[in-house]
Motif scaffolding. Structure first.
Motif, PDB file in Angstrom:
ATOM      1  N   ASP A 369      37.254  24.138  44.071  1.00 56.21           N
ATOM      2  CA  ASP A 369      38.098  24.348  45.252  1.00 56.21           C
ATOM      3  C   ASP A 369      38.651  25.769  45.258  1.00 56.21           C
ATOM      4  OD1 ASP A 369      37.625  21.723  45.777  1.00 56.21           O
ATOM      5  OD2 ASP A 369      39.689  21.037  45.461  1.00 56.21           O
ATOM      6  N   ALA A 370      38.765  26.336  46.430  1.00 56.41           N
ATOM      7  CA  ALA A 370      39.319  27.684  46.545  1.00 56.41           C
ATOM      8  C   ALA A 370      40.776  27.701  46.102  1.00 56.41           C
ATOM      9  CB  ALA A 370      39.201  28.162  47.985  1.00 56.41           C
ATOM     10  N   ARG A 371      41.120  28.705  45.302  1.00 55.38           N
ATOM     11  CA  ARG A 371      42.508  28.896  44.865  1.00 55.38           C
ATOM     12  C   ARG A 371      43.162  29.929  45.771  1.00 55.38           C
ATOM     13  NH1 ARG A 371      39.878  25.197  41.737  1.00 55.38           N
ATOM     14  NH2 ARG A 371      41.009  24.729  39.806  1.00 55.38           N
ATOM     15  N   PRO A 372      44.199  29.548  46.523  1.00 54.30           N
ATOM     16  CA  PRO A 372      44.837  30.526  47.415  1.00 54.30           C
ATOM     17  C   PRO A 372      45.471  31.683  46.658  1.00 54.30           C
ATOM     18  CG  PRO A 372      46.124  28.497  47.278  1.00 54.30           C
ATOM     19  CD  PRO A 372      44.827  28.218  46.622  1.00 54.30           C
ATOM     20  N   ASN A 373      45.856  31.426  45.404  1.00 52.14           N
ATOM     21  CA  ASN A 373      46.397  32.471  44.538  1.00 52.14           C
ATOM     22  C   ASN A 373      45.758  32.306  43.162  1.00 52.14           C
ATOM     23  OD1 ASN A 373      48.769  33.588  46.268  1.00 52.14           O
ATOM     24  ND2 ASN A 373      49.065  31.357  46.290  1.00 52.14           N
ATOM     25  N   LEU A 374      45.364  33.413  42.568  1.00 53.16           N
ATOM     26  CA  LEU A 374      44.683  33.360  41.281  1.00 53.16           C
ATOM     27  C   LEU A 374      45.260  34.464  40.390  1.00 53.16           C
ATOM     28  CD1 LEU A 374      42.357  31.676  40.059  1.00 53.16           C
ATOM     29  CD2 LEU A 374      40.798  33.521  40.712  1.00 53.16           C
ATOM     30  N   TYR A 375      45.723  34.061  39.191  1.00 51.07           N
ATOM     31  CA  TYR A 375      46.346  35.029  38.286  1.00 51.07           C
ATOM     32  C   TYR A 375      45.703  34.937  36.904  1.00 51.07           C
ATOM     33  CZ  TYR A 375      49.933  35.050  41.914  1.00 51.07           C
ATOM     34  OH  TYR A 375      50.585  35.151  43.111  1.00 51.07           O
ATOM     35  N   ASP A 376      45.710  36.064  36.193  1.00 52.16           N
ATOM     36  CA  ASP A 376      45.210  36.055  34.829  1.00 52.16           C
ATOM     37  C   ASP A 376      46.382  35.924  33.855  1.00 52.16           C
ATOM     38  OD1 ASP A 376      46.410  38.594  34.568  1.00 52.16           O
ATOM     39  OD2 ASP A 376      44.525  39.651  34.959  1.00 52.16           O
ATOM     40  N   LEU A 377      46.075  35.871  32.565  1.00 55.95           N
ATOM     41  CA  LEU A 377      47.103  35.629  31.561  1.00 55.95           C
ATOM     42  C   LEU A 377      48.180  36.711  31.579  1.00 55.95           C
ATOM     43  CD1 LEU A 377      48.237  34.061  29.149  1.00 55.95           C
ATOM     44  CD2 LEU A 377      46.657  35.334  27.680  1.00 55.95           C
ATOM     45  N   ASP A 378      47.780  37.965  31.717  1.00 62.05           N
ATOM     46  CA  ASP A 378      48.767  39.047  31.718  1.00 62.05           C
ATOM     47  C   ASP A 378      49.732  38.916  32.887  1.00 62.05           C
ATOM     48  OD1 ASP A 378      47.723  40.158  29.443  1.00 62.05           O
ATOM     49  OD2 ASP A 378      46.452  41.600  30.503  1.00 62.05           O
ATOM     50  N   ASP A 424      41.194  26.730  31.796  1.00 59.73           N
ATOM     51  CA  ASP A 424      41.913  28.002  31.660  1.00 59.73           C
ATOM     52  C   ASP A 424      43.419  27.785  31.766  1.00 59.73           C
ATOM     53  OD1 ASP A 424      39.531  29.316  31.409  1.00 59.73           O
ATOM     54  OD2 ASP A 424      39.560  30.225  33.405  1.00 59.73           O
ATOM     55  N   ALA A 425      43.818  26.922  32.673  1.00 61.00           N
ATOM     56  CA  ALA A 425      45.245  26.635  32.848  1.00 61.00           C
ATOM     57  C   ALA A 425      45.847  26.088  31.558  1.00 61.00           C
ATOM     58  CB  ALA A 425      45.445  25.641  33.985  1.00 61.00           C
ATOM     59  N   LEU A 426      45.132  25.161  30.920  1.00 61.66           N
ATOM     60  CA  LEU A 426      45.632  24.574  29.686  1.00 61.66           C
ATOM     61  C   LEU A 426      45.823  25.639  28.613  1.00 61.66           C
ATOM     62  CD1 LEU A 426      46.395  22.153  27.928  1.00 61.66           C
ATOM     63  CD2 LEU A 426      43.952  21.846  27.430  1.00 61.66           C
ATOM     64  N   GLN A 427      44.853  26.516  28.439  1.00 59.58           N
ATOM     65  CA  GLN A 427      44.964  27.554  27.414  1.00 59.58           C
ATOM     66  C   GLN A 427      46.107  28.508  27.716  1.00 59.58           C
ATOM     67  OE1 GLN A 427      43.363  27.392  24.500  1.00 59.58           O
ATOM     68  NE2 GLN A 427      42.676  25.447  25.390  1.00 59.58           N
ATOM     69  N   THR A 428      46.328  28.813  28.986  1.00 63.26           N
ATOM     70  CA  THR A 428      47.457  29.674  29.365  1.00 63.26           C
ATOM     71  C   THR A 428      48.775  29.008  29.022  1.00 63.26           C
ATOM     72  OG1 THR A 428      46.227  30.771  31.142  1.00 63.26           O
ATOM     73  CG2 THR A 428      48.630  30.775  31.310  1.00 63.26           C
ATOM     74  N   LEU A 429      48.905  27.743  29.351  1.00 67.88           N
ATOM     75  CA  LEU A 429      50.149  27.022  29.088  1.00 67.88           C
ATOM     76  C   LEU A 429      50.432  26.934  27.585  1.00 67.88           C
ATOM     77  CD1 LEU A 429      49.801  24.147  31.703  1.00 67.88           C
ATOM     78  CD2 LEU A 429      51.489  25.996  31.745  1.00 67.88           C
ATOM     79  N   ILE A 430      49.415  26.614  26.814  1.00 69.62           N
ATOM     80  CA  ILE A 430      49.606  26.507  25.368  1.00 69.62           C
ATOM     81  C   ILE A 430      50.012  27.862  24.794  1.00 69.62           C
ATOM     82  CG2 ILE A 430      48.397  26.164  23.172  1.00 69.62           C
ATOM     83  CD1 ILE A 430      46.798  23.934  24.520  1.00 69.62           C
ATOM     84  N   HIS A 431      49.350  28.918  25.219  1.00 70.78           N
ATOM     85  CA  HIS A 431      49.661  30.247  24.685  1.00 70.78           C
ATOM     86  C   HIS A 431      51.090  30.669  25.032  1.00 70.78           C
ATOM     87  CE1 HIS A 431      49.256  34.428  23.515  1.00 70.78           C
ATOM     88  NE2 HIS A 431      49.704  34.778  24.711  1.00 70.78           N
ATOM     89  N   LEU A 432      51.459  30.563  26.293  1.00 70.46           N
ATOM     90  CA  LEU A 432      52.793  31.010  26.706  1.00 70.46           C
ATOM     91  C   LEU A 432      53.885  30.172  26.049  1.00 70.46           C
ATOM     92  CD1 LEU A 432      52.267  31.723  30.517  1.00 70.46           C
ATOM     93  CD2 LEU A 432      52.287  33.353  28.615  1.00 70.46           C
ATOM     94  N   ASN A 433      53.682  28.876  26.000  1.00 73.12           N
ATOM     95  CA  ASN A 433      54.698  28.004  25.408  1.00 73.12           C
ATOM     96  C   ASN A 433      54.823  28.258  23.906  1.00 73.12           C
ATOM     97  OD1 ASN A 433      56.466  25.455  25.811  1.00 73.12           O
ATOM     98  ND2 ASN A 433      55.177  24.931  24.063  1.00 73.12           N
TER      99      ASN A 433
END
Length: 496
Positions: A369-378, A424-433
């Motif tokens: 599905d198209a993501r209206p907003n897309l961000y990277d880890l940084d 990707d979302a899961l890895q971002t959440l684990i890293h930031l937390n």
């Protein structure tokens, strides 16, 4: 005699006890406290049986993932509190050895060297992060019996036989089985060092203390004291401080001033009604048994107050006031379901594949599905999204090492929505937390992260783009439900 329940003791290796050893060694890794600690209590049982003194080794390595000034200082503050508490106990049979590794690998060999002189080694049984692997490796290498003791929660890790996938089912199981573990005999001794007579501990050989010098905790805690250590200095210490003494003060303040508002106001960022104890539970500076005892002491509560029917509902079972019942449900149901999952899913509790099948199917259906907003880890890490409320929550995490509980749910949902894939979302959440949260790297924090992707939840209609049947949250709805004006002001980009 009040002994450690056998269900909480796990023999890690098949090496024998060495009655000729100089001492019993307690390798403190997860339950970093001297009160209400089954591991310490078990070590003292061995001391009495073998007529040996006790050596407590509390070590802090540098080469763990996300090692930083923030996490190091919190742990070292706890070590200083333990050093003070043991000194105050003035027991000549107990020797405390705090060790902070000055460089990668320099602590290697310390445990094995101390174990060679030990009659038996006792350590903590924690089911998450790198500690299970560390204990397993030690069990293969040590020439003496190694026991891992569970002092994690009210329910022993091995008190269940499978991983629960729904909080309702786990709560209903608790309502049927929890009373047996609420008996006094199933709780650890509040002060195991009190009136504990042991043979005098002789000094460790100079060859040991010269090669592995005990940490100068005061020096490490002084301004700039951590700069020489090979850890991440960009993650600054949090505003909260570690240690059992601080933890007990935080708990008392909560019970006295905020518990009465807990049920109604804990979701309001401006109300400051949360307990604030999570970091102390994570690092073992506070025991859940101590917390439970102090909380129910607020009311005239006993086991007779429990409802007889196990219906799985989150109210009406404890027989307490609504605020206390709400707090106990968070403390036991929601905290311990994470420990349950990590115990029975040790190989994949932090992996995407551990999500329920319905979650993975629904997310896979909408993966393109198209993501209206897309961000990277940084961009996530620097709070550079288009959403002021999400950015404020991320800034709180980076600045303070914590995030308001309700906004943490929104935080996770938006990362799912704004990532290229749910993996990707899961890895971002684990890293930031895990990088920024003082209470990260914990079964309870993994529960919160995975809940955002559907664990412990149910399918929600209507089916939506990106989310599928995963529960949806928006910043707009959140701002309508809770008051966020002051929160946005406090954690704006310009309030550094």
């Amino acid at each position: 005699m009040h002994t450690v329940p056998p269900l909480r003791i796990r023999q890690v290796n098949q090496a024998p006890v060495q009655p000729g050893g100089d001492y019993v060694l307690y390798w403190m890794t997860a339950f970093r406290r001297v009160r209400s600690n089954f591991s310490l209590q078990r070590a003292l049982e061995h001391c009495r049986e073998l007529n040996k003194p006790l050596l407590i080794l509390e070590a802090l390595r540098t080469r763990y993932h996300w090692a930083s000034d923030r996490l190091h200082r919190f742990v070292i503050e706890g070590m200083a509190a333990n050093q003070q508490a043991i000194a105050a106990a003035a027991n000549p049979g107990v020797y405390y050895f705090p060790y902070v590794e000055p460089a990668h690998g320099e602590g290697s060999g310390l445990l094995a060297t101390l174990a060679k002189r030990a009659a038996v080694v006792v350590t903590d049984d924690f089911p998450c992060f790198f500690l299970p692997r560390l204990v397993k490796v030690a069990g293969r290498q040590l020439p003496v019996r190694l026991e891992a003791v569970d002092s994690n929660g009210i329910v022993p890790l091995r008190g269940t036989d499978h991983a629960f996938t729904m909080a309702f089912h786990f709560r209903r199981w608790l309502q049927k089985n929890l009373p047996r573990w609420l008996e006094k005999s199933e709780f650890p001794l509040a002060d195991p060092l009190k009136r504990c007579e042991l043979p005098t501990f002789e000094k460790l050989p100079a060859s040991i203390t010269k090669e592995w010098r005990p940490a100068d905790l005061a020096k490490l805690l002084a301004p700039g004291g951590l700069q020489a250590l090979p850890i991440d200095h960009s993650v600054l210490p949090a505003s909260i401080h570690g240690g059992s003494a601080v933890a007990e003060t935080v708990l008392k303040e909560f019970l006295k001033h905020r518990l009465a508002r807990y049920a109604d106001e804990r979701n309001q960022p401006d109300a400051n009604a949360a307990s604030g104890v999570s970091p102390y539970l994570h690092f073992g500076h506070l025991s859940v048994h101590e917390m439970f005892t102090a909380a129910v002491r607020q009311e005239d509560w006993s086991l007779d107050c429990l409802a007889k029917k196990a219906d799985g509902k989150n109210s009406g079972w404890w027989g307490t006031s609504p605020p206390l019942e709400s707090f106990l449900d968070e403390l036991i149901t929601w905290r311990e379901i994470g420990f349950n999952f990590c115990t029975h899913r040790p190989d994949d509790y932090d992996q995407y594949e551990s999500l329920p099948e319905w979650c993975r199917k629904s997310l896979a259906k909408h993966a393109k599905d198209a993501r209206p907003n897309l961000y990277d880890l940084d961009q996530f890490e620097s709070a550079a999204t288009h959403d002021p409320l999400w950015n404020a929550a991320q800034r709180q995490l980076v600045r303070e090492g914590r995030m308001h509980n309700y906004l943490r749910m929104l935080w996770g949902k938006k990362v799912l929505e704004w990532s290229a894939s749910p993996e990707d979302a899961l890895q971002t959440l684990i890293h930031l937390n895990n990088k920024y949260a003082v209470d990260g790297r914990n079964p309870n924090s993994y529960s919160g992260i995975f809940w955002c992707l559907g664990r412990y939840d149910r399918p929600w209609a209507p089916e939506r783009p990106i989310f599928g049947m995963i529960r949806y949250m928006s910043s707009e709805n959140t701002a309508r439900k809770i008051k966020v004006k002051n929160y946005l002001r406090e954690y704006s980009e310009y309030s550094e």
